[in-house]
Design a protein around this motif. Structure first.
Motif, short mmCIF file in Angstrom:
data_model
loop_
_atom_site.label_atom_id
_atom_site.label_comp_id
_atom_site.label_asym_id
_atom_site.label_seq_id
_atom_site.Cartn_x
_atom_site.Cartn_y
_atom_site.Cartn_z
N VAL B 4 6.52 2.55 44.11
CA VAL B 4 7.67 3.44 44.13
C VAL B 4 7.37 4.60 45.09
O VAL B 4 6.34 5.25 44.95
N CYS B 23 14.49 8.00 46.42
CA CYS B 23 13.50 7.15 45.76
C CYS B 23 13.77 5.70 46.15
O CYS B 23 14.92 5.26 46.22
N GLN B 25 12.13 1.69 45.35
CA GLN B 25 11.13 0.88 44.64
C GLN B 25 11.02 -0.50 45.29
O GLN B 25 12.03 -1.09 45.69
N MET B 32 16.25 2.09 37.15
CA MET B 32 15.60 3.23 37.80
C MET B 32 15.92 4.51 37.03
O MET B 32 16.96 4.61 36.37
N SER B 93 10.73 3.17 37.92
CA SER B 93 11.52 1.94 37.85
C SER B 93 10.89 1.00 36.82
O SER B 93 9.71 1.14 36.47
N GLY B 109 6.87 7.05 40.87
CA GLY B 109 6.54 7.47 42.22
C GLY B 109 5.70 8.74 42.20
O GLY B 109 5.41 9.27 41.12
#
Lengths: 111, 117
Positions: B4, B23, B25, B32, B93, B109
């Protein structure tokens, strides 16, 4: 009362020690339990994932879930300075997977 | 790119600015999440998207506006923020809970460190 209680520490141990990190929770319906490790200024990294009660082992890490006591633990064997981080417990009812996090325990492993 | 990713990693904005956090993924997931992490407070869930549909808005002020154009991308649009909105904003995610695969781990992330001046 918070849904998830976690001692914020800090916890300081010598290298090689066995570390025990714990969380208690109030909602008996939680089914999924996770431990994340977060280094300073980084995102949380998933360490362990457990469904329902029991133990799970992965290398130096062991996660335990005791649903009867509403208590989860993470054990770190042979702790290393690189294990120094904040450890977050998280749990979920399932469904749309809303995670409830503990406040995190700061761990310092010194050489 | 793996896992991520989030951009920017750091953002300083005034209270009258408009900015967006991004963001992405690369895990093949279809759910998400946006979280807020403030100092000395647990991670707070803000929004959840499943299959590009918002399924949770955790009482977040309207100055935060999420957007999920597809299952790989998630945005958080920011406008007229307050200094107390300064925090680390994390994207995560997972597999959608309806996928039946029984794997609901969330992967995070690195976060965007936001400072509102």
């Amino acid at each position: 009362q918070k849904e998830v209680e976690q001692d914020p520490g800090p916890l300081s141990v010598p290298e090689g020690a066995i570390v025990s990190l714990n969380c208690t929770y109030s909602n008996s319906a939680f089914q999924y339990f996770m431990w994340y490790r977060q280094y300073s200024r980084k995102g949380p990294e998933l360490l362990m994932y457990t469904y329902s009660s029991g133990n799970k082992e992965d290398g130096r890490f062991t996660a335990q879930v005791d649903k009867s006591s509403k208590y989860i633990s993470l054990f770190i064997r042979d702790s290393q300075p690189s294990d120094s981080a904040t450890y977050l417990c998280a749990m979920s009812l399932g469904g749309y997977n809303k995670l409830i996090f503990g406040a995190g325990t700061r761990l310092a492993v010194h050489p | 790119e793996t896992g991520v990713t989030q951009t920017p990693r750091h953002l300083v904005m005034g209270m009258t600015n408009k900015k967006s956090l991004k963001c992405e993924q690369h895990l093949g997931h279809n759910a998400m999440y946006w979280y807020k992490q403030s100092a000395k407070k647990p991670l707070e869930l803000m929004f959840v998207y499943s299959l590009e549909e918002r399924v949770e808005n955790n009482s977040v002020p309207s100055r935060f506006s999420p957007e999920c154009p597809n299952s790989s991308h998630l945005f958080l649009h920011l406008h007229t923020l307050q200094p107390e909105d300064s925090a680390l904003y994390l994207c995560a995610s997972s597999q959608d809970w309806g996928s039946g695969q029984g794997k609901y781990e969330q992967y995070f992330g690195p976060g965007t460190r936001l400072t509102v001046t």
